[in-house]
Motif scaffolding. Structure first.
Motif, mmCIF file in Angstrom:
data_model
loop_
_atom_site.group_PDB
_atom_site.id
_atom_site.type_symbol
_atom_site.label_atom_id
_atom_site.label_comp_id
_atom_site.label_asym_id
_atom_site.label_seq_id
_atom_site.Cartn_x
_atom_site.Cartn_y
_atom_site.Cartn_z
ATOM 1 N N ARG A 53 9.265 0.493 -5.251
ATOM 2 C CA ARG A 53 8.128 1.155 -4.611
ATOM 3 C C ARG A 53 7.455 0.199 -3.643
ATOM 4 N NH1 ARG A 53 4.709 1.390 -10.112
ATOM 5 N NH2 ARG A 53 4.169 -0.800 -10.192
ATOM 6 N N ASP A 54 7.632 -1.112 -3.852
ATOM 7 C CA ASP A 54 7.128 -2.148 -2.952
ATOM 8 C C ASP A 54 8.187 -3.244 -2.904
ATOM 9 O OD1 ASP A 54 5.850 -4.243 -1.657
ATOM 10 O OD2 ASP A 54 3.933 -3.909 -2.666
ATOM 11 N N THR A 65 5.102 6.482 -10.398
ATOM 12 C CA THR A 65 4.942 6.061 -9.006
ATOM 13 C C THR A 65 4.372 7.212 -8.186
ATOM 14 O OG1 THR A 65 6.747 4.469 -9.124
ATOM 15 C CG2 THR A 65 6.156 5.259 -6.932
ATOM 16 N N ILE A 66 3.392 6.910 -7.347
ATOM 17 C CA ILE A 66 2.770 7.916 -6.488
ATOM 18 C C ILE A 66 3.427 7.836 -5.115
ATOM 19 C CG2 ILE A 66 0.633 8.634 -5.363
ATOM 20 C CD1 ILE A 66 -0.854 7.461 -7.797
ATOM 21 N N TYR A 67 3.849 8.999 -4.586
ATOM 22 C CA TYR A 67 4.506 9.074 -3.285
ATOM 23 C C TYR A 67 3.582 9.727 -2.276
ATOM 24 C CZ TYR A 67 8.712 8.290 -6.011
ATOM 25 O OH TYR A 67 9.653 7.771 -6.854
ATOM 26 N N ARG A 68 3.616 9.219 -1.069
ATOM 27 C CA ARG A 68 2.875 9.837 0.016
ATOM 28 C C ARG A 68 3.838 10.793 0.710
ATOM 29 N NH1 ARG A 68 -1.570 7.263 3.614
ATOM 30 N NH2 ARG A 68 -1.756 6.103 1.679
ATOM 31 N N VAL A 69 3.450 12.044 0.840
ATOM 32 C CA VAL A 69 4.320 13.056 1.428
ATOM 33 C C VAL A 69 3.731 13.496 2.759
ATOM 34 C CG1 VAL A 69 5.345 15.325 1.086
ATOM 35 C CG2 VAL A 69 4.987 13.820 -0.865
ATOM 36 N N TYR A 70 4.554 13.461 3.791
ATOM 37 C CA TYR A 70 4.136 13.860 5.125
ATOM 38 C C TYR A 70 4.905 15.093 5.573
ATOM 39 C CZ TYR A 70 2.162 9.177 5.472
ATOM 40 O OH TYR A 70 1.429 8.032 5.262
#
Length: 83
Positions: A53-54, A65-70
């Motif tokens: 994730r990093d 794990t938190i995902y940013r969704v675009y």
């Protein structure tokens, strides 16, 4: 989850094919990390976490794990059209 997969009508040996395929995306540098979850009849029969994730900090992908969704317009419209 071997017994769980079979009880849901899935094959554990076939689900295990997911591991090398997903790890390949990470190994080739196509994705930094990803999570896979397969459910059937309301039961999770497979889950796998691959990569980081990093990358810089070496933190692995985990279940929380938190995902940013675009740009969700296309998937939402496609789903609406199919229903």
């Amino acid at each position: 989850m071997s017994g769980v997969a079979e009880s849901a009508g899935m094959s554990t040996s076939r689900l295990e094919r997911i591991h090398p395929a997903m790890q390949g995306f990470v190994d080739r540098g196509e994705l930094a990390g990803l999570a896979v979850s397969v459910s059937r009849r309301g039961t999770r029969v497979f889950s796998g976490y691959y990569g980081h994730r990093d990358k810089e900090a070496g933190l692995p992908i985990t279940e929380d794990t938190i995902y940013r969704v675009y740009s969700m317009t296309k998937p939402v419209v496609a789903t609406a059209l199919m229903t």
